[in-house]
Design a protein around this motif. Structure first.
Motif, short mmCIF file in Angstrom:
data_model
loop_
_atom_site.label_atom_id
_atom_site.label_comp_id
_atom_site.label_asym_id
_atom_site.label_seq_id
_atom_site.Cartn_x
_atom_site.Cartn_y
_atom_site.Cartn_z
N ASP A 62 1.01 -1.22 0.02
CA ASP A 62 -0.08 -0.03 0.08
C ASP A 62 0.89 1.31 -0.01
O ASP A 62 1.94 1.15 -0.20
CB ASP A 62 -1.00 0.03 1.04
CG ASP A 62 -0.27 0.03 2.54
OD1 ASP A 62 0.91 0.30 2.63
OD2 ASP A 62 -0.86 -0.12 3.48
N GLU A 88 -5.69 1.20 -6.09
CA GLU A 88 -7.14 1.48 -5.71
C GLU A 88 -7.03 0.50 -4.63
O GLU A 88 -5.81 -0.03 -4.07
CB GLU A 88 -7.96 0.85 -7.12
CG GLU A 88 -8.15 2.03 -7.92
CD GLU A 88 -9.50 1.85 -8.87
OE1 GLU A 88 -9.71 0.79 -8.92
OE2 GLU A 88 -9.44 2.72 -9.85
N SER A 89 -8.36 0.31 -3.91
CA SER A 89 -8.58 -0.38 -2.87
C SER A 89 -7.87 -1.62 -2.84
O SER A 89 -7.05 -2.06 -1.82
CB SER A 89 -9.93 -0.60 -2.29
OG SER A 89 -10.69 -0.99 -3.25
N ASP A 90 -8.13 -2.56 -4.00
CA ASP A 90 -7.57 -4.04 -3.96
C ASP A 90 -6.80 -4.43 -5.31
O ASP A 90 -6.46 -5.22 -5.47
CB ASP A 90 -8.57 -4.95 -3.84
CG ASP A 90 -9.80 -4.73 -4.85
OD1 ASP A 90 -9.74 -3.56 -5.51
OD2 ASP A 90 -10.75 -5.67 -5.07
#
Length: 97
Positions: A62, A88-90
C-alpha cells in the motif's frame, strides 16, 4: 415508414471499456501484458500480485510500502511499458501512455 424505422434504429454509442486483467504471474509476464495494451487502454493486477512482485516488506502493499511503490513506479516508467499507475482499494491500475 421512415418515422417507424427511426424509432427502432439503434444508436451507436460505444461504452467505455473496463480495464483488462493483466498477467502478473511474473515480472516478465506483466511486461508483455503492458506492452500489448493499446495507448490509452487500462489494465489491472491485484495488490497482492503487486506485493509479490515488488514489495520487500511483510506488510500489505500500500501507500506505506515506499520501496515497493518505488520499484513499481520504475517498472511502469520503462520505455517498453510507458504506463502510469494508480493504487485502488484492492488493485493496481495501469494506463498506457
Amino acid at each position: 415508414m421512415d418515422w417507424f424505422k427511426s424509432r427502432f434504429r439503434q444508436s451507436k454509442v460505444i461504452a467505455p471499456s473496463s480495464p483488462l486483467r493483466l498477467d502478473a504471474s511474473s515480472e516478465a509476464a506483466l511486461s508483455v501484458a503492458l506492452q500489448r495494451l493499446p495507448v490509452g487502454a487500462s489494465g489491472w493486477i491485484s495488490k497482492s500480485e503487486a506485493a509479490q512482485l515488488y514489495s520487500t516488506s511483510d506488510v500489505a502493499f500500500d501507500e506505506w510500502d515506499s520501496a515497493g511503490i518505488l520499484a513499481l513506479s520504475e517498472f511502469a516508467a520503462y520505455e517498453e511499458h510507458r504506463c502510469d499507475f494508480r493504487l485502488e482499494s484492492d488493485r493496481v491500475i495501469f494506463t498506457r501512455t
